[in-house]
Scaffold this active site. Structure first.
Site, PDB file in Angstrom:
ATOM      1  N   LEU A  59       0.827  -1.215   0.000  1.00 58.79           N
ATOM      2  CA  LEU A  59       0.000   0.000   0.000  1.00 58.79           C
ATOM      3  C   LEU A  59       0.855   1.258   0.000  1.00 58.79           C
ATOM      4  CD1 LEU A  59      -2.716  -1.035   2.620  1.00 58.79           C
ATOM      5  CD2 LEU A  59      -3.003  -0.878   0.143  1.00 58.79           C
TER       6      LEU A  59
ATOM      7  N   GLN B  64       9.678   4.448   8.231  1.00 60.16           N
ATOM      8  CA  GLN B  64       9.652   3.420   9.261  1.00 60.16           C
ATOM      9  C   GLN B  64       9.508   2.017   8.687  1.00 60.16           C
ATOM     10  OE1 GLN B  64       6.496   4.467  11.937  1.00 60.16           O
ATOM     11  NE2 GLN B  64       7.647   6.121  12.881  1.00 60.16           N
ATOM     12  N   GLY B  65       8.886   1.860   7.536  1.00 57.67           N
ATOM     13  CA  GLY B  65       8.711   0.525   6.981  1.00 57.67           C
ATOM     14  C   GLY B  65       7.738   0.505   5.818  1.00 57.67           C
ATOM     15  N   THR B  66       7.241  -0.702   5.515  1.00 51.62           N
ATOM     16  CA  THR B  66       6.347  -0.913   4.377  1.00 51.62           C
ATOM     17  C   THR B  66       4.997  -1.407   4.882  1.00 51.62           C
ATOM     18  OG1 THR B  66       8.254  -1.540   3.035  1.00 51.62           O
ATOM     19  CG2 THR B  66       6.088  -2.123   2.171  1.00 51.62           C
TER      20      THR B  66
ATOM     21  N   LYS C 185       1.891  -3.484   8.808  1.00 54.74           N
ATOM     22  CA  LYS C 185       3.077  -2.635   8.699  1.00 54.74           C
ATOM     23  C   LYS C 185       4.310  -3.426   9.123  1.00 54.74           C
ATOM     24  CE  LYS C 185       4.751   1.963  10.039  1.00 54.74           C
ATOM     25  NZ  LYS C 185       4.422   3.192  10.805  1.00 54.74           N
TER      26      LYS C 185
ATOM     27  N   ASP D 272       4.176  14.586  14.247  1.00 55.98           N
ATOM     28  CA  ASP D 272       4.432  14.468  12.799  1.00 55.98           C
ATOM     29  C   ASP D 272       3.121  14.623  12.016  1.00 55.98           C
ATOM     30  OD1 ASP D 272       5.947  14.239  10.539  1.00 55.98           O
ATOM     31  OD2 ASP D 272       6.064  12.063  10.572  1.00 55.98           O
TER      32      ASP D 272
END
Length: 705
Positions: free
Chosen positions: A384, A389-391, A406, A501
């Site tokens: 997605l 931080q990641g996928t 995640k 954020d």
């Protein structure tokens, strides 16, 4: 008999080691096409890459030119990607290591490098494996693509002139890359009058862990650094090869979207890999071969023949005992591995943080098997989005529920994972993305969220799509929902939570385009008595509170400032940072404030907003945006005040006159709020005369200190 037992033990121990660790003896593997060279110097060149003859490479983009740097040493040959003129140091079946140029300014004997252009090629800079880094003093390093700024970072001076190897903003800064980056250039600009113009400054895209291997002083002397490109076979390339591979029994090909920049994440090409327990070149039919312990019929045949001959009861009992030992050892290895991952991924710390909560951690744990089944083994087609931080993958649980999974990066992201889990486990709000559970038994931590189908607010506002109608009513409702979620985090949650954020990419939209605040990796839970949080400055350029940048003290008003930038995006339709001719218009927050003060509000408002809404509503939202972007944090409204003001604007009668509106705001603030550090909403909002033309709106009145 003893010799027989010894032989049995040796053979079975070999099989046990192979089964546990997957080792194999490597036979000759087909790397290149028949009759083609497979090496250049010390670098292996696998097909579809190749040299010299067109039959040796799959497409012109994969042509390698083997250049000789010395006529006396054969190993001095160096491979280059011919069409993009980049030196290659290693080639894999889905990545390629290159030597990427270093952009330099004011460096003796160094010349400025030109930008990199990979457009039209099957190569893209890997977002997960690379980072953008700049060494400078009071400079803004901007990463640009197609004439627009797509990223950047700011570094300030160290009084002693020391370089910061950790790169935390002192003489050095870094940021992540956008997805599908194919073309870029780098610019450096001053943001302080105290900048040292004669100092050597340099910036580059590099492989993520390079800064840990080389001191900053050495990097300044480099012309090139290591970087990683991802690659795929673009649709339309090598169609005849794909047809052959689709009929292969030892490898398989699948759709990929390495070079796709479509918001629908459609497939842009394909990649191949060998089947499990096979190795070789998956792009050459028949190259993938089975591992030795499964393939070598001679060893297995000899073993079974010997067992057949040896019919003694002792041998059978020994085999059974060894098999049982193998199963026991394997279970212990798997159990210890899971315990190791659980501890390393912060499971003990997570249990400690949640020990005072009523939620049982065992009720929200998923197994790796559950999530692999849900995401089709984390198939690339399920991605997605990717971030620092990641996928995030789309998945479906066994009960049919759609979720988002995640997968965090390993290095340096464990604390963010623990923090996001601990924060989200305490939040229950309809406009905050819901945490469903986690998986800690894997090498990489995993979090499971509710699935939010309509992407993020940034794509909704700034990516052109005829199916996405960005109406004023939806914009106003989204703003109210975001404000309500932040009001909940700041004032209603059991302990105040600072998001830290807030930006349009972290606002997700569900099937009814309702806002969901996401990405709590940098959020912090603070005590009720605390007024601020002192931290190393971090955030997203364009949304960062200037006061926080200068003091390192993050308050609830810092979230208010970031929300003000999002509010400005909603009513202007502009990006927070853009590369335009007019320098003062590059930063949306400052440009918006300047337009308000110079009576030019309606020159920057989105035309659709002007057509669909009443002037009074636009002015009221603009006033609120201006108040949120106040440089003095003490003069900004709280999120409670912002939420109630947006709810009032959303539900007001469009035919009210400006004078009545002003008096109602003043009366409402007097009755409902007490002043906070000298601030009140009534003395910050302007007196507006709606009888005048939009270009004649009176300037906003600043509150006294």
């Amino acid at each position: 008999m003893i010799l027989q037992f010894t032989f049995h033990i040796i053979i079975l121990l070999i099989l046990l080691v192979y089964s546990l660790y997957g080792e194999s003896l490597s036979p000759n593997t087909i790397i290149a096409q028949p009759g083609c060279d497979s090496t250049c110097g010390d670098v292996i060149i696998p097909f579809p890459f190749g040299m010299k003859d067109p039959k040796c490479y799959g497409d012109k983009w994969f042509e390698i030119e083997c250049r000789n740097k010395s006529s006396y040493n054969e190993s001095s040959h160096t491979p280059y990607l011919k069409y993009v003129n980049l030196e290659v140091t290693s080639i894999g079946f889905d990545y390629i290591y290159i030597m990427n140029p270093v952009f330099q300014w004011n460096c003796d004997g160094k010349t400025s490098k030109s930008g990199i252009d990979l457009k039209g090629s099957p190569f893209r800079y890997s977002q997960d494996s690379n980072t953008f880094i700049a060494y400078s003093c009071n400079k803004l390093a901007s990463l640009q693509s197609d004439g627009s700024t797509i990223g950047g970072c700011v570094s300030i001076c160290d009084q002693n002139g020391n370089k910061d190897n950790a790169c935390r903003g002192i003489s050095c800064c870094q940021t992540s890359l956008p997805l599908h980056l194919s073309e870029y250039n780098v610019t450096l600009s001053d943001f302080s009058n105290n900048s040292i113009s004669r100092e050597c400054n340099y910036a580059f895209i590099k492989e993520q862990h390079l800064s840990n291997d080389y001191p900053a002083e050495e990097l300044s002397s480099f012309d090139y650094v290591y970087a990683i490109l991802e690659w795929e076979i673009v649709n339309g390339m090598m169609s005849n090869i794909l047809n052959q591979l689709n009929h292969s029994s030892d490898s398989y090909c699948y759709n990929s979207n390495i070079t796709s920049s479509s918001p629908n994440k459609t497939s842009s090409g394909w990649q191949c890999q060998c089947n499990d327990n096979f190795y070789g070149n998956p792009y050459i039919s028949g190259s993938c071969t089975q591992q030795l312990y499964l393939q070598d019929n001679n060893i297995l045949s000899y073993w079974f023949k010997y067992v057949g001959v040896s019919s003694s009861i002792g041998s059978i009992m020994l085999l059974f005992g060894l098999w049982w030992s193998y199963k026991t050892i394997r279970k212990k290895v798997i159990k210890k591995r899971k315990e190791k991952f659980f501890k390393r991924n912060g499971g003990l710390l997570l249990q400690e943080r949640l020990s005072s909560e009523e939620v049982s951690i065992h009720k929200i744990l998923f197994t790796l098997k559950d999530l692999e089944r849900a995401t089709d083994k984390f198939n690339v087609s399920r991605v997605l989005g990717k971030g620092g931080q990641g996928t995030v993958y789309k998945g479906m649980l066994v009960d049919g529920k759609i979720v988002a999974v995640k997968k965090f990066k390993v290095q340096g992201k464990i604390e963010e994972f623990i923090n996001e889990f601990a924060v989200l486990s305490q939040i229950n709000h309809r406009n905050v993305v819901k945490l469903i559970g986690c998986c800690l038994e894997t090498n990489i931590p995993l979090l499971v969220y509710e699935f939010v189908p309509n992407g993020n607010l940034f794509e909704y506002l700034h990516v052109q799509n005829e199916d996405m109608l960005v109406t004023w009513d939806i914009r106003l409702r989204i703003a109210t929902e975001i404000a309500g979620a932040l009001f909940y985090l700041h004032s209603i949650a059991s302990q105040p939570i600072y998001h830290r954020d807030i930006k349009s990419t972290n606002i997700l939209l569900d099937e009814k385009y309702r806002a969901k605040v996401a990405d709590f990796g940098t959020s912090r839970v603070i005590s009720i008595e605390a007024t601020h949080l002192t931290t190393v400055v971090q955030g997203t350029f364009g949304y960062l509170d200037p006061e926080y940048f200068h003091t390192s003290q993050f308050t609830d008003k810092s979230d208010v400032y970031s929300f003000g930038v999002v509010l400005a995006e909603l009513i202007t339709g502009r990006r927070p940072i853009s590369m335009v001719i007019c320098e003062e218009a590059r930063n949306l927050a400052s440009y918006f404030a300047l337009s308000m003060e110079e009576n030019q509000l309606f020159e920057i408002i989105d035309k659709r907003v002007v057509e669909e809404s009443e002037k009074e509503q636009i002015i009221a939202v603009a006033n609120l945006t201006y108040a949120c972007l106040e440089l003095n944090g003490r003069k900004r409204p709280t999120m409670k005040e912002v939420t109630l003001e947006l709810e009032r604007i959303q539900g007001q009668d469009r035919r009210f006159n400006a004078k009545q509106n002003h008096e109602e705001i003043k009366l409402a603030r007097t009755e409902e709020y007490q002043h906070f550090d000298g601030y009140s909403m009534s003395n910050t909002l302007p007196i507006i005369h709606t009888e005048t033309d939009s270009s004649e709106v009176m300037p906003i009145l600043k509150s006294s200190s």
